[in-house]
Design a protein around this motif. Sequence first.
Motif, PDB file in Angstrom:
ATOM      1  N   UNK A  61       6.840  -6.928  12.084  1.00 16.48           N
ATOM      2  CA  UNK A  61       6.297  -8.553  11.008  1.00 16.48           C
ATOM      3  C   UNK A  61       7.631  -8.990  11.124  1.00 16.48           C
ATOM      4  N   UNK A  62       8.301  -8.564  10.911  1.00 20.35           N
ATOM      5  CA  UNK A  62      10.040  -9.037   9.984  1.00 20.35           C
ATOM      6  C   UNK A  62      10.816  -8.520  11.568  1.00 20.35           C
ATOM      7  N   UNK A  63      11.446  -9.515  11.633  1.00 21.77           N
ATOM      8  CA  UNK A  63      12.536  -9.178  12.822  1.00 21.77           C
ATOM      9  C   UNK A  63      14.003  -8.076  12.473  1.00 21.77           C
ATOM     10  N   UNK A  64      13.578  -7.448  11.437  1.00 21.94           N
ATOM     11  CA  UNK A  64      14.228  -6.521  10.919  1.00 21.94           C
ATOM     12  C   UNK A  64      13.613  -5.333  10.315  1.00 21.94           C
ATOM     13  N   UNK A  65      12.335  -5.046  11.042  1.00 18.23           N
ATOM     14  CA  UNK A  65      11.954  -4.139  10.307  1.00 18.23           C
ATOM     15  C   UNK A  65      12.661  -2.840  11.646  1.00 18.23           C
ATOM     16  N   UNK A  66      13.144  -1.492  10.633  1.00 21.21           N
ATOM     17  CA  UNK A  66      13.116  -0.795  11.661  1.00 21.21           C
ATOM     18  C   UNK A  66      12.624   0.365  11.886  1.00 21.21           C
ATOM     19  N   UNK A  67      12.778   1.564  12.590  1.00 17.58           N
ATOM     20  CA  UNK A  67      11.482   2.539  12.710  1.00 17.58           C
ATOM     21  C   UNK A  67      13.211   3.619  13.040  1.00 17.58           C
ATOM     22  N   UNK A  68      13.763   4.324  12.068  1.00 19.19           N
ATOM     23  CA  UNK A  68      14.569   5.761  12.321  1.00 19.19           C
ATOM     24  C   UNK A  68      14.015   6.597  13.986  1.00 19.19           C
ATOM     25  N   UNK A 123       3.017   6.202  20.669  1.00 18.56           N
ATOM     26  CA  UNK A 123       2.607   5.111  20.363  1.00 18.56           C
ATOM     27  C   UNK A 123       2.425   4.109  20.358  1.00 18.56           C
ATOM     28  N   UNK A 124       3.832   3.727  21.475  1.00 23.15           N
ATOM     29  CA  UNK A 124       4.213   2.171  21.372  1.00 23.15           C
ATOM     30  C   UNK A 124       3.939   2.058  23.302  1.00 23.15           C
ATOM     31  N   UNK A 125       3.765   3.104  23.525  1.00 23.82           N
ATOM     32  CA  UNK A 125       3.102   3.076  24.767  1.00 23.82           C
ATOM     33  C   UNK A 125       3.172   1.605  24.928  1.00 23.82           C
ATOM     34  N   UNK A 129      26.014   2.947  13.959  1.00 23.40           N
ATOM     35  CA  UNK A 129      25.842   3.957  15.100  1.00 23.40           C
ATOM     36  C   UNK A 129      24.481   4.207  15.122  1.00 23.40           C
ATOM     37  N   UNK A 130      23.578   5.089  13.880  1.00 27.54           N
ATOM     38  CA  UNK A 130      22.436   5.902  13.904  1.00 27.54           C
ATOM     39  C   UNK A 130      21.104   4.942  14.882  1.00 27.54           C
ATOM     40  N   UNK A 131      21.214   5.700  15.315  1.00 24.39           N
ATOM     41  CA  UNK A 131      20.123   5.340  16.430  1.00 24.39           C
ATOM     42  C   UNK A 131      18.452   5.163  15.934  1.00 24.39           C
ATOM     43  N   UNK A 132      18.294   3.643  16.015  1.00 21.43           N
ATOM     44  CA  UNK A 132      16.932   2.954  15.660  1.00 21.43           C
ATOM     45  C   UNK A 132      16.570   2.755  16.428  1.00 21.43           C
ATOM     46  N   UNK A 133      15.220   2.138  16.505  1.00 21.51           N
ATOM     47  CA  UNK A 133      14.466   1.411  17.308  1.00 21.51           C
ATOM     48  C   UNK A 133      13.370  -0.009  16.306  1.00 21.51           C
ATOM     49  N   UNK A 134      12.930  -1.087  17.468  1.00 20.68           N
ATOM     50  CA  UNK A 134      12.200  -1.537  16.670  1.00 20.68           C
ATOM     51  C   UNK A 134      11.088  -1.807  17.656  1.00 20.68           C
ATOM     52  N   UNK A 135      10.132  -2.288  17.386  1.00 18.14           N
ATOM     53  CA  UNK A 135       9.130  -2.437  17.954  1.00 18.14           C
ATOM     54  C   UNK A 135       8.483  -3.840  18.223  1.00 18.14           C
ATOM     55  N   UNK A 136       9.012  -5.045  19.377  1.00 16.51           N
ATOM     56  CA  UNK A 136       8.432  -5.991  19.073  1.00 16.51           C
ATOM     57  C   UNK A 136       7.001  -6.412  19.423  1.00 16.51           C
ATOM     58  N   UNK A 137       5.966  -5.592  19.160  1.00 12.49           N
ATOM     59  CA  UNK A 137       4.878  -5.807  19.155  1.00 12.49           C
ATOM     60  C   UNK A 137       4.313  -5.485  18.736  1.00 12.49           C
ATOM     61  N   UNK A 138       4.582  -4.687  17.501  1.00 11.51           N
ATOM     62  CA  UNK A 138       4.684  -4.252  16.269  1.00 11.51           C
ATOM     63  C   UNK A 138       5.009  -4.889  14.365  1.00 11.51           C
ATOM     64  N   UNK A 181       9.556   2.753   8.793  1.00 16.03           N
ATOM     65  CA  UNK A 181       8.041   3.355   8.936  1.00 16.03           C
ATOM     66  C   UNK A 181       7.259   3.606   7.581  1.00 16.03           C
ATOM     67  N   UNK A 182       6.000   3.764   7.697  1.00 14.52           N
ATOM     68  CA  UNK A 182       5.299   3.439   6.067  1.00 14.52           C
ATOM     69  C   UNK A 182       5.033   2.739   5.853  1.00 14.52           C
ATOM     70  N   UNK A 183       5.613   1.606   5.969  1.00 14.01           N
ATOM     71  CA  UNK A 183       5.636   0.748   5.032  1.00 14.01           C
ATOM     72  C   UNK A 183       5.010  -0.393   5.942  1.00 14.01           C
ATOM     73  N   UNK A 184       3.855  -0.701   5.491  1.00 18.43           N
ATOM     74  CA  UNK A 184       2.492  -1.138   5.797  1.00 18.43           C
ATOM     75  C   UNK A 184       2.444  -3.550   5.986  1.00 18.43           C
ATOM     76  N   UNK A 185       3.772  -3.718   5.443  1.00 18.44           N
ATOM     77  CA  UNK A 185       4.342  -5.068   4.975  1.00 18.44           C
ATOM     78  C   UNK A 185       5.511  -5.440   6.110  1.00 18.44           C
ATOM     79  N   UNK A 186       5.896  -4.480   6.748  1.00 22.30           N
ATOM     80  CA  UNK A 186       6.822  -4.629   7.811  1.00 22.30           C
ATOM     81  C   UNK A 186       5.795  -4.409   9.106  1.00 22.30           C
ATOM     82  N   UNK A 187       4.804  -4.022   9.069  1.00 23.37           N
ATOM     83  CA  UNK A 187       4.117  -3.360  10.657  1.00 23.37           C
ATOM     84  C   UNK A 187       2.786  -4.354  10.990  1.00 23.37           C
ATOM     85  N   UNK A 188       2.131  -4.865  11.992  1.00 24.41           N
ATOM     86  CA  UNK A 188       1.458  -5.473  11.900  1.00 24.41           C
ATOM     87  C   UNK A 188      -0.210  -4.365  12.224  1.00 24.41           C
TER      88      UNK A 188
END
Length: 77
Positions: A31-38, A46-48, A20-29, A64-71
């Motif tokens: 590394x893992x489809x379970x990565x989310x940003x609050x 940063x995602x234009x 129910x909380x709003x989160x986002x993911x960026x398909x271009x960034x 956010x801040x986890x280099x293993x989650x984002x390319x």
Amino acid sequence: NFIQECDFQETLCGKHIEKGMSTFTCLDCEKDPTSIICAECFDPSKHQGHRIIPKSNTSGCCDCGDAESWDEVIILN
């Protein structure tokens, strides 16, 4: 060499996210489809031009801040 501008901070956010909380993911960034940003960490400037997916039916912790989650993560001020 294409560098993607992803949400990244010097420390891991790790905010607990419940369904129910709003989160986002960026398909271009991600590394893992379970990565989310609050919603508090997500910065759309940063995602234009990226493929952003808002999510509210997920739970876990903000990556956010986890280099293993984002390319090719770079720190932006």
